[in-house]
Design a protein around this motif. Structure first.
Motif: not given
Ligand code: URA
Length: 263
Positions: A118-121, A129-131
């Motif tokens: 979805e988007a960075p938290g 970095k993502p996730f």
């Molecule tokens: N949730 C997401 O969708 N992406 C991320 O990078 C972190 C958490």
């Protein structure tokens, strides 16, 4: 008069004015209104002929076609480095101003599997970095269970990870429709440039962006097509952290992905 006499003279005048009710100084120097030329009445005809000058026009906000601009920028990006630079230079998404980092991707761009979240938290915004937060750690364990990973060098076992949005929404709120629409051209170009064999959509937001619909509980596990590529919607790992019972379905989806990779 010496200077101290001037002081006492001026002060006496000021006190006298205050006693008369003066509360405010309008100008630095007094105006002798008797010395001003008397204002002559303006003939009526001249008033009628006079052009009425209204207040200056208020500049109208120019409506910007953010989606069109994004589309042009994305189309002009010939590789992932250029795409990342084009996105970083895109000034029409307000989220950019509140975010600490621009989060583009992680993993191997040559990977057969591209994962879209979805988007960075908060953690991702810090790390760029993502996730990488709790959901990201669960994602890594899920992938490891089917012998995939973002740090694997072999494209057959590697994954490439990105998000619909590269900037963290405030308080991790769900991205709104306008934000998704203006970043979608970049996401589509990202997929086209990375050329994965399979796309995995994590949760509702990437489904909404790329498939135009959400409802992950019904959509998960059913293969669909995105930009001509087989695509698997799955539960988002953050959802799995809140609803561990749904890990059963997530496991079934991972096995389906593994089977496709081996076919
Ligand atoms: N949730 C997401 O969708 N992406 C991320 O990078 C972190 C958490």
């Amino acid at each position: 008069m010496d200077s101290s006499d001037t002081y006492w003279h001026d002060r006496a005048l000021l006190e006298w004015q205050v006693e008369l009710g003066v509360t405010e100084a309008i100008l630095d120097a007094p105006v002798d209104r008797y010395a001003l030329e008397a204002v002559k009445p303006v003939p009526k005809a001249a008033v009628a002929d006079a052009k009425v000058e209204g207040p200056p026009p208020i500049p109208q906000a120019v409506e910007v076609d953010a989606v069109g601009i994004a589309r042009d920028l994305a189309a002009g990006a010939g590789d992932l480095v250029a795409l990342s630079a084009a996105m970083q230079g895109f000034e029409h998404c307000e989220l950019k101003r509140g975010a600490r980092s621009f989060v583009f991707s992680d993993g191997q761009p040559q990977a057969r599997v591209m994962i879209i979240g979805e988007a960075p938290g908060r953690e991702e915004d810090r790390a760029g970095k993502p996730f990488v937060g709790r959901a990201g750690q669960l994602l890594d364990r899920m992938l490891e269970a089917i012998e995939l990973g973002r740090t694997r060098e072999d494209a057959a076992q590697a994954v490439y990870i990105t998000n619909v949005l590269p900037w963290r929404p405030p308080s991790n709120r769900t991205p709104d429709a306008a934000e998704i629409a203006m970043m979608l051209p970049f996401l589509e170009r990202h997929i086209a440039l990375a050329e994965p064999d399979f796309v995995v959509l994590m949760g509702n937001t990437p489904c909404q962006a790329l498939l135009g619909r959400s409802g992950i509980t019904r959509m998960r596990g059913d293969w669909v097509e995105v930009l001509g590529k087989p695509c698997l919607p799955m539960f988002h790992p953050a959802y799995l952290l809140r609803n561990p019972i749904a890990k059963r379905e997530a496991w079934a989806d991972l096995l389906a992905l593994k089977a496709r990779l081996r076919a």
